[in-house]
Design an enzyme around this catalytic site. Structure first.
Site, mmCIF file in Angstrom:
data_model
loop_
_atom_site.group_PDB
_atom_site.id
_atom_site.type_symbol
_atom_site.label_atom_id
_atom_site.label_comp_id
_atom_site.label_asym_id
_atom_site.label_seq_id
_atom_site.Cartn_x
_atom_site.Cartn_y
_atom_site.Cartn_z
ATOM 1 N N ILE A 155 0.833 -1.216 0.000
ATOM 2 C CA ILE A 155 0.000 0.000 0.000
ATOM 3 C C ILE A 155 0.866 1.264 0.000
ATOM 4 O O ILE A 155 0.598 2.217 -0.740
ATOM 5 C CB ILE A 155 -0.972 -0.013 1.206
ATOM 6 C CG1 ILE A 155 -1.941 -1.199 1.079
ATOM 7 C CG2 ILE A 155 -1.742 1.298 1.293
ATOM 8 C CD1 ILE A 155 -2.784 -1.477 2.313
ATOM 9 N N THR A 232 -4.026 5.324 7.461
ATOM 10 C CA THR A 232 -5.018 4.361 6.951
ATOM 11 C C THR A 232 -4.616 2.941 7.342
ATOM 12 O O THR A 232 -5.140 1.983 6.777
ATOM 13 C CB THR A 232 -5.127 4.437 5.410
ATOM 14 O OG1 THR A 232 -3.821 4.247 4.859
ATOM 15 C CG2 THR A 232 -5.696 5.748 4.936
ATOM 16 N N SER A 233 -3.662 2.805 8.293
ATOM 17 C CA SER A 233 -3.141 1.458 8.590
ATOM 18 C C SER A 233 -3.794 0.836 9.816
ATOM 19 O O SER A 233 -4.714 0.038 9.685
ATOM 20 C CB SER A 233 -1.624 1.511 8.733
ATOM 21 O OG SER A 233 -1.056 1.675 7.462
ATOM 22 N N ARG A 234 -3.329 1.189 10.989
ATOM 23 C CA ARG A 234 -3.930 0.694 12.218
ATOM 24 C C ARG A 234 -3.871 1.806 13.256
ATOM 25 O O ARG A 234 -2.860 2.508 13.362
ATOM 26 C CB ARG A 234 -3.187 -0.549 12.751
ATOM 27 C CG ARG A 234 -3.496 -1.839 12.015
ATOM 28 C CD ARG A 234 -4.950 -2.297 12.217
ATOM 29 N NE ARG A 234 -5.284 -3.503 11.482
ATOM 30 C CZ ARG A 234 -5.781 -3.556 10.262
ATOM 31 N NH1 ARG A 234 -6.019 -2.426 9.602
ATOM 32 N NH2 ARG A 234 -6.074 -4.701 9.682
ATOM 33 N N ASP A 258 -8.341 6.933 9.012
ATOM 34 C CA ASP A 258 -9.337 5.915 8.637
ATOM 35 C C ASP A 258 -9.408 4.851 9.725
ATOM 36 O O ASP A 258 -10.256 3.962 9.673
ATOM 37 C CB ASP A 258 -8.968 5.271 7.297
ATOM 38 C CG ASP A 258 -10.043 4.298 6.819
ATOM 39 O OD1 ASP A 258 -11.214 4.732 6.748
ATOM 40 O OD2 ASP A 258 -9.721 3.123 6.566
ATOM 41 N N GLU A 263 -11.190 1.852 17.906
ATOM 42 C CA GLU A 263 -12.282 1.826 16.930
ATOM 43 C C GLU A 263 -13.245 0.664 17.124
ATOM 44 O O GLU A 263 -14.381 0.710 16.657
ATOM 45 C CB GLU A 263 -11.726 1.799 15.501
ATOM 46 C CG GLU A 263 -11.039 0.495 15.126
ATOM 47 C CD GLU A 263 -10.506 0.511 13.680
ATOM 48 O OE1 GLU A 263 -9.816 1.469 13.316
ATOM 49 O OE2 GLU A 263 -10.789 -0.463 12.955
ATOM 50 N N HIS A 295 -12.799 3.218 8.984
ATOM 51 C CA HIS A 295 -12.143 2.011 8.460
ATOM 52 C C HIS A 295 -12.775 1.595 7.123
ATOM 53 O O HIS A 295 -13.171 0.443 6.942
ATOM 54 C CB HIS A 295 -12.213 0.870 9.476
ATOM 55 C CG HIS A 295 -11.067 -0.096 9.356
ATOM 56 N ND1 HIS A 295 -10.392 -0.611 10.436
ATOM 57 C CD2 HIS A 295 -10.447 -0.633 8.262
ATOM 58 C CE1 HIS A 295 -9.435 -1.421 10.016
ATOM 59 N NE2 HIS A 295 -9.454 -1.455 8.694
ATOM 60 N N GLN A 296 -12.864 2.570 6.223
ATOM 61 C CA GLN A 296 -13.514 2.299 4.936
ATOM 62 C C GLN A 296 -12.525 2.259 3.779
ATOM 63 O O GLN A 296 -12.931 2.087 2.622
ATOM 64 C CB GLN A 296 -14.616 3.328 4.654
ATOM 65 C CG GLN A 296 -14.122 4.700 4.202
ATOM 66 C CD GLN A 296 -15.256 5.614 3.763
ATOM 67 O OE1 GLN A 296 -15.940 6.206 4.580
ATOM 68 N NE2 GLN A 296 -15.459 5.761 2.472
#
Ligand code: NAD
Length: 338
Positions: A155, A232-234, A258, A263, A295-296
């Site tokens: 990514i 956008t990872s964790r 994200d 979450e 988380h989309q």
């Protein structure tokens, strides 16, 4: 094979059912999450299909094993919600989908950068209210800026390539350099240099003991004033309080998330009628320069198709004893994952 599919939304059911036309497994869909209370729904099933928030702890696995469970197929890459030691001890095979949408996640990371920069989320609402003022919407040109890409696997490398197309200089950091990325003009640097020089920083690392809270008070202090930070990872890569402090001081001028450390209590559910109990998350929502998606990043039709296809193939391969080693979750992997 007879499989109980937990935590299913309408889109899961649609894509899994379509992919199953080729595999003909006997699927029972349940909307509820898997936990100790709901696991009786899977009594008598040889396999269960689960997602990131399902609780595959010792109690659940032990009880289901007594009721015939032999296979867990995860329709995700992460497996931090599975007690792998217990599964191994009980002889339960655990399989996952290690990669399904690197392009989709990279595209989402860049979408967040563009939307934050040009404040699209604010102008969208303004125009709907008849407010055509440009005050507060001033952006910057991406061309000529420097982006620090932390983690240059699938990514991160794709994100770097997309950004190169804008004329952005890429500074990369990883434990292992990606020669293909270097050949496109990206330069590897140490974290100190990356923090000091980057206008935009994007995180593309797995969450491990080494990467937990890699973004903390110290790293934020090393960043350029007015930096844009994208994750956008964790969620656990970021110490959320450190970025809140960075936002308050103005050090961080744009934050795109994200993922969020806590979450699990929020994402994937409609909580619009509930009071959010997480005060740290609520504080993040108050900043005008923070954009959060739930988380989309992975959520594309390509990804859902790939996830469903690999998940059903994992079940067939289990029956034929031909599961791809890369899709198996083994105890060795747990040592590196978190
Ligand atoms: P990948 O395994 O291809 O790349 C990860 C990179 O991180 C590798 O190059 C590895 O060498 C590097 N790395 C690992 N530990 C490191 C460390 N301590 N220091 C420096 N570099 C380190 O993974 P990927 O497919 O590119 O995915 C990246 C992350 O994106 C995943 O770990 C996952 O958490 C996240 N992800 C998020 C979504 C979403 O919907 N938001 C979807 C898929 C993946």
């Amino acid at each position: 094979m007879k499989i109980a599919v937990f935590n299913t939304k309408s889109y899961d059911k649609q894509f899994i059912t379509e992919a199953n036309e080729k595999y003909h497994h006997e699927l029972a869909f349940f909307e509820v999450h898997l936990n100790y209370e709901t696991c009786q729904l899977a009594f008598g099933f040889e396999g269960i299909c689960c997602f990131v928030n399902d609780e595959l702890n010792k109690e659940v696995l032990t009880l289901l094993s007594q009721k015939g469970l032999r296979l867990v197929v995860l329709r995700c890459a992460g497996f931090n919600n599975v007690d792998i030691q217990t599964a191994a001890a009980l002889g339960i095979t655990v399989a996952r989908v290690p990669a399904y949408s690197p392009h989709g996640v990279a595209e989402h990371a860049v979408t967040m950068m563009l939307a934050l920069n040009r404040k699209i989320y604010r102008s969208y609402n303004r125009i709907r209210e008849g407010n055509f003022s440009l005050d507060g919407l001033l952006g910057f040109e991406m061309y000529g800026k420097t982006a620090g890409i932390i983690g240059t696997g699938k990514i991160g490398a794709l994100t770097a390539k997309i950004l190169s197309g804008f004329g952005i200089k890429i500074l990369a950091y990883d434990v292992t350099a990606n020669p293909e990325l270097e050949s496109t003009g990206a330069t590897y640097a140490g974290l100190n240099e990356l923090y000091a020089q980057s206008d935009i920083i994007s995180l593309h690392l797995p969450l491990t003991h080494d990467t937990h809270h890699i973004i903390n008070d110290k790293s934020v202090s090393q960043m350029k004033n007015g930096v844009m930070l994208i994750n956008t990872s964790r969620g656990g890569l970021i110490n959320t309080q450190s970025v809140i402090d960075g936002l308050k001081s103005g050090k961080i001028a744009y934050l795109g998330l994200d993922v969020y450390e806590e979450e699990g209590d929020l994402f994937f559910e409609d909580l619009s009628g509930h009071v959010i109990q997480d005060d740290v998350f609520s504080r993040l929502l108050t900043f005008p320069n923070v954009m959060i998606t739930g988380h989309q990043a992975f959520f594309t039709n390509t990804a859902l198709k790939n996830i469903s296809e690999t998940t059903l193939k994992n079940i067939s391969d289990f029956e034929n004893n031909t599961i791809e080693p890369a899709n198996l979750v083994k105890i060795e992997l747990v040592k590196n994952d978190k």
